[in-house]
Design an enzyme around this catalytic site. Structure first.
Site, mmCIF file in Angstrom:
data_model
loop_
_atom_site.group_PDB
_atom_site.id
_atom_site.type_symbol
_atom_site.label_atom_id
_atom_site.label_comp_id
_atom_site.label_asym_id
_atom_site.label_seq_id
_atom_site.Cartn_x
_atom_site.Cartn_y
_atom_site.Cartn_z
ATOM 1 N N THR A 133 24.288 39.713 44.590
ATOM 2 C CA THR A 133 22.765 40.448 45.652
ATOM 3 C C THR A 133 22.015 38.999 45.754
ATOM 4 O OG1 THR A 133 20.732 41.480 46.280
ATOM 5 C CG2 THR A 133 21.369 42.214 44.152
ATOM 6 N N ASP A 134 21.630 38.667 46.541
ATOM 7 C CA ASP A 134 20.230 37.250 45.770
ATOM 8 C C ASP A 134 18.933 37.849 45.110
ATOM 9 O OD1 ASP A 134 18.953 39.105 48.379
ATOM 10 O OD2 ASP A 134 18.643 37.048 49.197
ATOM 11 N N GLU A 135 19.020 38.746 44.943
ATOM 12 C CA GLU A 135 17.452 39.906 44.811
ATOM 13 C C GLU A 135 17.870 39.300 42.831
ATOM 14 O OE1 GLU A 135 16.085 43.770 45.435
ATOM 15 O OE2 GLU A 135 17.531 43.469 47.275
ATOM 16 N N TYR A 159 16.721 47.700 39.944
ATOM 17 C CA TYR A 159 17.924 47.404 40.964
ATOM 18 C C TYR A 159 18.638 45.837 40.540
ATOM 19 C CZ TYR A 159 20.398 45.168 44.365
ATOM 20 O OH TYR A 159 21.822 44.743 45.641
ATOM 21 N N LYS A 163 22.108 44.703 38.596
ATOM 22 C CA LYS A 163 22.688 43.657 38.513
ATOM 23 C C LYS A 163 22.894 42.010 38.485
ATOM 24 C CE LYS A 163 24.749 44.223 42.867
ATOM 25 N NZ LYS A 163 25.962 45.100 42.522
HETATM 26 P P1 NAD Z 1 25.866 51.630 48.948
HETATM 27 O O1 NAD Z 1 24.337 52.045 48.818
HETATM 28 O O2 NAD Z 1 25.720 52.233 50.891
HETATM 29 O O3 NAD Z 1 26.741 52.266 49.296
HETATM 30 C C1 NAD Z 1 27.725 51.980 47.992
HETATM 31 C C2 NAD Z 1 28.445 52.921 47.157
HETATM 32 O O4 NAD Z 1 29.196 52.581 46.400
HETATM 33 C C3 NAD Z 1 28.373 54.285 47.654
HETATM 34 O O5 NAD Z 1 29.731 54.581 48.721
HETATM 35 C C4 NAD Z 1 28.992 54.978 46.370
HETATM 36 O O6 NAD Z 1 29.112 56.429 46.376
HETATM 37 C C5 NAD Z 1 29.276 54.431 45.687
HETATM 38 N N1 NAD Z 1 29.306 54.748 44.711
HETATM 39 C C6 NAD Z 1 27.779 53.918 44.072
HETATM 40 N N2 NAD Z 1 28.143 54.646 42.371
HETATM 41 C C7 NAD Z 1 29.371 54.926 42.251
HETATM 42 C C8 NAD Z 1 29.822 55.410 40.871
HETATM 43 N N3 NAD Z 1 29.401 54.925 39.803
HETATM 44 N N4 NAD Z 1 31.825 54.241 41.012
HETATM 45 C C9 NAD Z 1 32.069 54.209 42.174
HETATM 46 N N5 NAD Z 1 31.691 54.509 43.326
HETATM 47 C C10 NAD Z 1 30.151 54.965 43.190
HETATM 48 O O7 NAD Z 1 25.764 49.900 48.465
HETATM 49 P P2 NAD Z 1 25.964 48.779 49.774
HETATM 50 O O8 NAD Z 1 24.627 48.704 51.194
HETATM 51 O O9 NAD Z 1 26.950 49.020 51.146
HETATM 52 O O10 NAD Z 1 26.066 47.859 49.002
HETATM 53 C C11 NAD Z 1 27.199 47.055 48.559
HETATM 54 C C12 NAD Z 1 27.010 46.200 46.788
HETATM 55 O O11 NAD Z 1 26.917 44.978 48.069
HETATM 56 C C13 NAD Z 1 25.984 46.400 46.854
HETATM 57 O O12 NAD Z 1 27.072 45.763 45.247
HETATM 58 C C14 NAD Z 1 25.317 45.894 46.306
HETATM 59 O O13 NAD Z 1 24.596 45.402 45.482
HETATM 60 C C15 NAD Z 1 25.572 44.615 47.566
HETATM 61 N N6 NAD Z 1 24.270 43.795 47.629
HETATM 62 C C16 NAD Z 1 24.069 44.900 49.576
HETATM 63 C C17 NAD Z 1 23.250 44.439 49.938
HETATM 64 C C18 NAD Z 1 22.470 44.882 51.136
HETATM 65 O O14 NAD Z 1 21.529 44.378 51.779
HETATM 66 N N7 NAD Z 1 22.982 46.365 51.227
HETATM 67 C C19 NAD Z 1 22.913 43.003 50.370
HETATM 68 C C20 NAD Z 1 23.047 42.250 48.969
HETATM 69 C C21 NAD Z 1 24.571 42.363 48.056
HETATM 70 P P1 TYD Z 2 15.211 47.249 52.264
HETATM 71 O O1 TYD Z 2 15.960 48.036 53.135
HETATM 72 O O2 TYD Z 2 14.988 48.708 51.055
HETATM 73 O O3 TYD Z 2 16.019 46.538 51.083
HETATM 74 P P2 TYD Z 2 15.969 45.300 50.039
HETATM 75 O O4 TYD Z 2 14.243 45.840 49.209
HETATM 76 O O5 TYD Z 2 17.144 45.393 49.278
HETATM 77 O O6 TYD Z 2 15.120 44.638 50.248
HETATM 78 O O7 TYD Z 2 13.602 46.795 52.424
HETATM 79 C C1 TYD Z 2 13.622 45.520 52.568
HETATM 80 C C2 TYD Z 2 12.161 45.306 53.252
HETATM 81 O O8 TYD Z 2 11.447 46.115 53.967
HETATM 82 C C3 TYD Z 2 11.698 45.268 51.647
HETATM 83 O O9 TYD Z 2 10.470 44.065 52.079
HETATM 84 C C4 TYD Z 2 10.657 46.808 51.121
HETATM 85 C C5 TYD Z 2 10.338 46.974 53.110
HETATM 86 N N1 TYD Z 2 10.405 47.748 53.270
HETATM 87 C C6 TYD Z 2 9.082 48.813 54.466
HETATM 88 O O10 TYD Z 2 7.773 48.040 54.391
HETATM 89 N N2 TYD Z 2 9.536 50.085 54.620
HETATM 90 C C7 TYD Z 2 10.204 50.734 54.480
HETATM 91 O O11 TYD Z 2 9.779 52.189 53.908
HETATM 92 C C8 TYD Z 2 11.834 50.354 53.662
HETATM 93 C C9 TYD Z 2 12.613 51.636 53.774
HETATM 94 C C10 TYD Z 2 11.616 49.190 53.013
#
Ligand code: NAD
Ligand code: TYD
Length: 353
Positions: A133-135, A159, A163
């Protein structure tokens, strides 16, 4: 040829698996523990499809991972599995350290042992693709340039710290052991199958239920939004052409303030499913800010474009319209993921909203 995908029942992982089979026949073994965020309904279109093998299991289970590697001999591991929600990491960081740090460590060790036993092309073509992630880069000042791959790591939430730790392990396993890794650091994704604890799906499902739309703080925090299928195509580009040991930032060139996102969702819903009670924006409710809330993220995605020719296909306008339409057409999916555990989370997190 096979891929081992971890976390392929979650939001991005399931989109990746579905997207993969739209253009390829290469099998996928999908290892997922099915936590609250993992949902087999996401993979329903693949029921009975011999290309897809689902294994319910934990990435911290070394014996299981060893067995899967020995049995399927994947040419790559694409590692999505993680605890992914910042707000949950504030309430309970332990699960984030376990899965994101220990789980990634377990996979790296299993991959290293497996890779050491390979030979020739099988060895040189093997990849460990770490999805991050960019975070990890921390928060940007309003006028600071977007994150490049060499931006210092300054994670601020449990989080992002977990990561960042996993990114460091992946880097070290390359430099110390030569494991052929690639890491992608991506900005905020949105699109179909997004669990409704994150901003965009939460706003859509709350608006449709006539519930408050909780905006943290002043709502001026900025994220760089990427349509999930564009993330999937970026991962495919890096998996096939990325140089081992390198990091690639993936972003949407779409910086938006949270309040503007919420207003856009409301306007689209007003058009697509008008509420007789009035415009959805009436439900916007400012609530207490998230502790340690990062102000701005933005990705400089020029490296992946320069080296691999990747650019996002969707604009924010096209992607958010598709997303809102998907949620309107998939009320059953929304109902199925709103389990008791989901309801408990929402009442704990938004008690004051
Ligand atoms: P998500 O929370 O929707 O899905 C995570 C999945 O991992 C779930 O299916 C869960 O059951 C599985 N999981 C959790 N713990 C586990 C374990 N111990 N063993 C096996 N499986 C396990 O997450 P996402 O949004 O799909 O993110 C996927 C990846 O992309 C993550 O690594 C996250 O850090 C990264 N990412 C997400 C975003 C975003 O905007 N969602 C952005 C950048 C990077
Ligand atoms: P989120 O979807 O949780 O992603 P991340 O924290 O990984 O960026 O949140 C996106 C942005 O929206 C973040 O700045 C927090 C804000 N946010 C709200 O304002 N209200 C909400 O209920 C949630 C879940 C997020």
């Amino acid at each position: 040829m096979t891929l081992l995908v971890t976390g392929g029942a979650g939001f991005i992982g399931s989109n990746f698996v579905l997207d993969w089979f739209e253009t390829r026949d290469e099998p996928i073994v999908n290892l997922d523990a099915l936590t609250y965020a993992g949902n087999l309904a996401n993979l329903a279109p693949l029921q009975g499809d011999a290309r897809h093998s689902f294994v319910k299991g934990d990435i911290c289970d070394r014996a299981l991972v060893d067995r899967l590697l020995a049995t399927h001999r994947p040419r790559a591991i694409v590692h999505f599995a993680a605890e992914s929600h910042v707000d949950r990491s504030i309430h309970g960081p332990g699960a984030f350290v376990r899965t994101n740090v220990e789980g990634s460590f377990t996979l790296l060790e299993a991959a290293r042992a497996h890779w050491a036993g390979l030979q020739g092309d099988e060895k040189s073509n093997f990849r460990f693709h770490h999805v991050s992630t960019d975070e990890v880069y921390g928060s940007l000042a309003p006028d600071a340039p977007a994150f490049t791959e060499t931006h210092p790591y300054e994670p601020n939430s449990p989080y992002s710290a977990s990561k960042a730790a996993s990114d460091h392990l992946v880097r070290a396993w390359h430099h110390t052991y030569g494991l052929p890794v690639v890491t992608t650091n991506c900005s905020n994704n949105y699109g179909p199958l997004h669990f409704p604890e994150k901003l965009i799906p939460l706003m859509i499902v709350n608006a449709l239920a006539g519930k408050p739309l909780p905006v943290y703080g002043d709502g001026r925090q900025i994220r760089d939004w990427l349509y999930v299928r564009d993330h999937c195509s970026g991962i495919r580009a890096v998996l096939s052409g990325g140089r081992p040991g390198e990091t690639y930032n993936i972003g949407g060139w779409n910086e938006k303030a949270n309040i503007d996102i919420v207003r856009t969702v409301c306007t689209l819903l007003d058009e697509l499913k008008p509420d007789p009670a009035g415009p959805y924006a009436r439900l916007i409710t400012y609530v207490a800010d998230r502790p340690g809330h990062d102000r701005r993220y933005a990705i400089d995605a020029r490296k992946i474009e320069r080296e691999l020719g990747w650019r996002p296909a969707e604009t924010f306008e096209s992607g958010i319209r598709k997303t809102v339409q998907w949620y309107l057409a998939n009320a059953d999916w929304v109902a199925s993921v709103q389990s008791g555990a989901y309801r408990e989370w929402v009442s704990k997190q938004y008690a004051q909203a």
